[in-house]
Write a protein that holds these residues in place. Structure first.
Motif, PDB file in Angstrom:
ATOM      1  N   ASP A  71     -52.678  20.280  18.997  1.00 61.70           N
ATOM      2  CA  ASP A  71     -53.371  19.265  18.425  1.00 61.70           C
ATOM      3  C   ASP A  71     -54.723  19.587  18.330  1.00 61.70           C
ATOM      4  O   ASP A  71     -55.711  19.054  17.310  1.00 61.70           O
ATOM      5  N   ARG A  72     -55.258  20.481  19.128  1.00 63.88           N
ATOM      6  CA  ARG A  72     -56.857  20.967  19.077  1.00 63.88           C
ATOM      7  C   ARG A  72     -56.882  22.531  19.322  1.00 63.88           C
ATOM      8  O   ARG A  72     -55.813  23.090  19.832  1.00 63.88           O
ATOM      9  N   THR A  75     -59.716  25.403  23.883  1.00 60.35           N
ATOM     10  CA  THR A  75     -60.904  25.511  25.046  1.00 60.35           C
ATOM     11  C   THR A  75     -60.584  25.473  26.298  1.00 60.35           C
ATOM     12  O   THR A  75     -59.365  25.120  26.413  1.00 60.35           O
ATOM     13  N   ASP A  76     -61.164  25.935  27.183  1.00 59.94           N
ATOM     14  CA  ASP A  76     -60.917  26.012  28.624  1.00 59.94           C
ATOM     15  C   ASP A  76     -60.588  24.463  28.885  1.00 59.94           C
ATOM     16  O   ASP A  76     -59.609  24.237  29.827  1.00 59.94           O
ATOM     17  N   ALA A  77     -61.464  23.598  28.471  1.00 59.04           N
ATOM     18  CA  ALA A  77     -61.361  22.312  28.964  1.00 59.04           C
ATOM     19  C   ALA A  77     -59.901  21.550  28.223  1.00 59.04           C
ATOM     20  O   ALA A  77     -59.227  20.871  28.988  1.00 59.04           O
ATOM     21  N   TYR A  78     -59.540  22.266  27.145  1.00 61.30           N
ATOM     22  CA  TYR A  78     -58.386  21.468  26.564  1.00 61.30           C
ATOM     23  C   TYR A  78     -57.116  22.043  27.137  1.00 61.30           C
ATOM     24  O   TYR A  78     -55.925  21.456  27.613  1.00 61.30           O
ATOM     25  N   LYS A  79     -57.236  23.157  27.386  1.00 62.02           N
ATOM     26  CA  LYS A  79     -55.986  24.159  28.134  1.00 62.02           C
ATOM     27  C   LYS A  79     -55.956  23.083  29.345  1.00 62.02           C
ATOM     28  O   LYS A  79     -54.881  22.996  29.970  1.00 62.02           O
ATOM     29  N   SER A  80     -56.824  22.723  30.243  1.00 64.94           N
ATOM     30  CA  SER A  80     -56.864  22.051  31.402  1.00 64.94           C
ATOM     31  C   SER A  80     -56.205  20.781  31.605  1.00 64.94           C
ATOM     32  O   SER A  80     -55.458  20.302  32.300  1.00 64.94           O
ATOM     33  N   LEU A  81     -56.667  20.128  30.170  1.00 67.16           N
ATOM     34  CA  LEU A  81     -55.912  18.719  29.939  1.00 67.16           C
ATOM     35  C   LEU A  81     -54.422  19.136  29.727  1.00 67.16           C
ATOM     36  O   LEU A  81     -53.536  18.078  30.168  1.00 67.16           O
ATOM     37  N   GLY A 172     -44.285  16.365  14.919  1.00 67.65           N
ATOM     38  CA  GLY A 172     -43.871  17.435  15.411  1.00 67.65           C
ATOM     39  C   GLY A 172     -44.203  18.775  14.849  1.00 67.65           C
ATOM     40  O   GLY A 172     -45.195  18.944  14.362  1.00 67.65           O
ATOM     41  N   PHE A 173     -43.187  19.556  14.626  1.00 66.02           N
ATOM     42  CA  PHE A 173     -43.481  20.867  14.181  1.00 66.02           C
ATOM     43  C   PHE A 173     -43.884  21.005  12.702  1.00 66.02           C
ATOM     44  O   PHE A 173     -44.468  21.756  11.989  1.00 66.02           O
ATOM     45  N   ILE A 174     -43.098  19.929  11.976  1.00 64.40           N
ATOM     46  CA  ILE A 174     -43.169  19.859  10.349  1.00 64.40           C
ATOM     47  C   ILE A 174     -44.641  19.413   9.840  1.00 64.40           C
ATOM     48  O   ILE A 174     -45.215  20.070   8.960  1.00 64.40           O
ATOM     49  N   GLN A 175     -44.992  18.161  10.514  1.00 69.24           N
ATOM     50  CA  GLN A 175     -45.779  17.399   9.849  1.00 69.24           C
ATOM     51  C   GLN A 175     -47.381  18.018   9.483  1.00 69.24           C
ATOM     52  O   GLN A 175     -48.057  18.261   8.382  1.00 69.24           O
ATOM     53  N   PRO A 176     -47.820  18.962  10.652  1.00 68.21           N
ATOM     54  CA  PRO A 176     -49.171  19.901  10.202  1.00 68.21           C
ATOM     55  C   PRO A 176     -48.783  20.679   8.992  1.00 68.21           C
ATOM     56  O   PRO A 176     -49.798  21.271   8.627  1.00 68.21           O
ATOM     57  N   GLN A 177     -47.708  21.407   8.874  1.00 68.95           N
ATOM     58  CA  GLN A 177     -47.325  22.175   7.829  1.00 68.95           C
ATOM     59  C   GLN A 177     -47.295  21.737   6.343  1.00 68.95           C
ATOM     60  O   GLN A 177     -47.189  22.507   5.255  1.00 68.95           O
ATOM     61  N   ARG A 256     -54.968  33.902  14.375  1.00 70.16           N
ATOM     62  CA  ARG A 256     -55.912  34.107  15.512  1.00 70.16           C
ATOM     63  C   ARG A 256     -57.199  33.630  15.332  1.00 70.16           C
ATOM     64  O   ARG A 256     -58.073  33.035  15.971  1.00 70.16           O
ATOM     65  N   ILE A 257     -57.808  33.654  13.930  1.00 69.27           N
ATOM     66  CA  ILE A 257     -59.101  33.042  13.814  1.00 69.27           C
ATOM     67  C   ILE A 257     -59.116  31.704  13.596  1.00 69.27           C
ATOM     68  O   ILE A 257     -59.843  30.895  14.119  1.00 69.27           O
ATOM     69  N   VAL A 258     -57.873  30.986  12.912  1.00 68.28           N
ATOM     70  CA  VAL A 258     -57.572  29.539  12.611  1.00 68.28           C
ATOM     71  C   VAL A 258     -57.198  28.988  14.180  1.00 68.28           C
ATOM     72  O   VAL A 258     -58.010  27.993  14.471  1.00 68.28           O
ATOM     73  N   LEU A 259     -56.375  29.435  14.882  1.00 71.72           N
ATOM     74  CA  LEU A 259     -56.063  28.909  16.161  1.00 71.72           C
ATOM     75  C   LEU A 259     -56.495  29.328  17.361  1.00 71.72           C
ATOM     76  O   LEU A 259     -56.207  28.830  18.194  1.00 71.72           O
ATOM     77  N   GLY A 260     -56.845  30.525  17.550  1.00 73.34           N
ATOM     78  CA  GLY A 260     -57.520  31.102  18.680  1.00 73.34           C
ATOM     79  C   GLY A 260     -56.510  31.615  19.566  1.00 73.34           C
ATOM     80  O   GLY A 260     -55.511  32.065  18.871  1.00 73.34           O
ATOM     81  N   GLU A 261     -56.511  31.296  20.717  1.00 76.57           N
ATOM     82  CA  GLU A 261     -55.510  31.823  21.783  1.00 76.57           C
ATOM     83  C   GLU A 261     -54.165  31.286  21.596  1.00 76.57           C
ATOM     84  O   GLU A 261     -53.181  31.783  21.589  1.00 76.57           O
TER      85      GLU A 261
END
Length: 300
Positions: A71-72, A75-81, A172-177, A256-261
């Motif tokens: 969904d996002r 970041t370290d904060a979102y990984k913790s969430l 799910g997997f389809i909607q964002p694409q 990697r540029i768009v999604l990061g880790e």
């Protein structure tokens, strides 16, 4: 059955509530806000708060709660969430179930997990007996599943739902694409050789019903279709369903540029098979990706 569910407002949870209600079950939903009706009960899993009286007369508990992995940006904060939203809810429910007198405990806890448990398995076929892999999501799945321990130790049947990618146009997997593919700029991820463990939404819903009823099944269960495909194959079938070309592959560095880790997980390969479901005689309605893709776009 009287079924208590957490995570009922999400893509899968809302559809599961409707499905189980249609089957004749009584649904009781856990919510974090003020209840809006008699079928809702407030809880605070981040603080471990759940009134055990809520579980009185409950036959089964289903826990689908957890912040969306994609969904996002991570970041370290979102990984913790991502981690806490899964572990806190599971731990709160498992401890509440275990604290009840044996005669009053629900018969089963179906707790969400994910195929992320296996990490990147390359071309290797894996079933439920495969060990946990490496990486952030594998680590999350490890502690997530371990949090069911109190209920399991108390003698409750615990099923860990290692879900792949449920397919439906609305989530799910389809909607964002959908948008990039409809615009004709969709394409495979990276090399496209990584395996995608899909499952039709219909089969996911009926697999949950199947597992609620099967008292002989416990432990991890892969909720995936019987014929995983590569990302390149998935892209071709998806594009064909939308009657669009898929000629613009998304290179790994672009992801990697768009999604990061999160790109590391998006590019990982999981050739996961439904060993337990197949062995138990579950009948998949959509055994191939083209069948599941057609079902993901029902006629209006």
């Amino acid at each position: 059955m009287r079924i208590l569910i957490a995570g009922s407002s999400g893509f899968l949870g809302s559809r599961l509530v409707a499905h189980l209600t249609d089957e004749g079950h009584e649904m009781l939903r856990l919510v974090r806000r003020e209840p809006r009706g008699p079928g809702e009960v407030r809880w605070n899993p981040s603080a471990g708060e759940l009134d055990r009286a809520v579980l009185a007369g409950v036959d089964a508990v289903v826990n689908l709660a957890g912040a969306g992995v994609g969904d996002r940006r991570w970041t370290d904060a979102y990984k913790s969430l991502i981690r806490s939203s899964r572990v806190d809810t599971t731990s709160t429910l498992a401890r509440a179930v275990a604290a009840l007198p044996a005669a009053d405990r629900p018969r089963v806890l179906l707790n969400s997990s994910a195929v992320g448990w296996y990490g990147d398995t390359g071309d290797e076929r894996v079933e439920e007996d495969a060990p946990a892999g490496e990486g952030y999501l594998a680590d999350v799945c490890r502690v997530w599943e371990a949090a069911t321990g109190p209920a399991e130790n108390a003698g409750v049947r615990v099923v860990r739902l290692r879900t792949g990618y449920p397919l439906h146009r609305d989530g799910g997997f389809i909607q964002p694409q959908l948008l990039p593919f409809k615009a004709g700029i969709g394409g495979r991820f990276g090399s496209g050789r990584q395996w995608v463990p899909w499952i039709s939404l219909h089969d996911w819903l009926w697999a949950v019903s199947f597992l609620l009823d099967r008292d002989d099944l416990a432990g991890p269960v892969n909720l995936v279709g019987p014929a995983p495909v590569t990302n390149a194959e998935f892209t071709d079938v998806f594009a064909a369903q939308l009657h669009r070309p898929a000629i613009l592959p998304i290179p790994a560095f672009g992801l990697r540029i768009v999604l990061g880790e999160f790109a590391i997980e998006a590019l990982s390969s999981a050739r996961v098979l439904p060993g337990v479901l197949s062995g138990a005689g579950f009948e998949f309605r959509h055994r191939t990706l083209p069948e599941a893709m057609r079902a993901a776009f029902p006629e209006p």
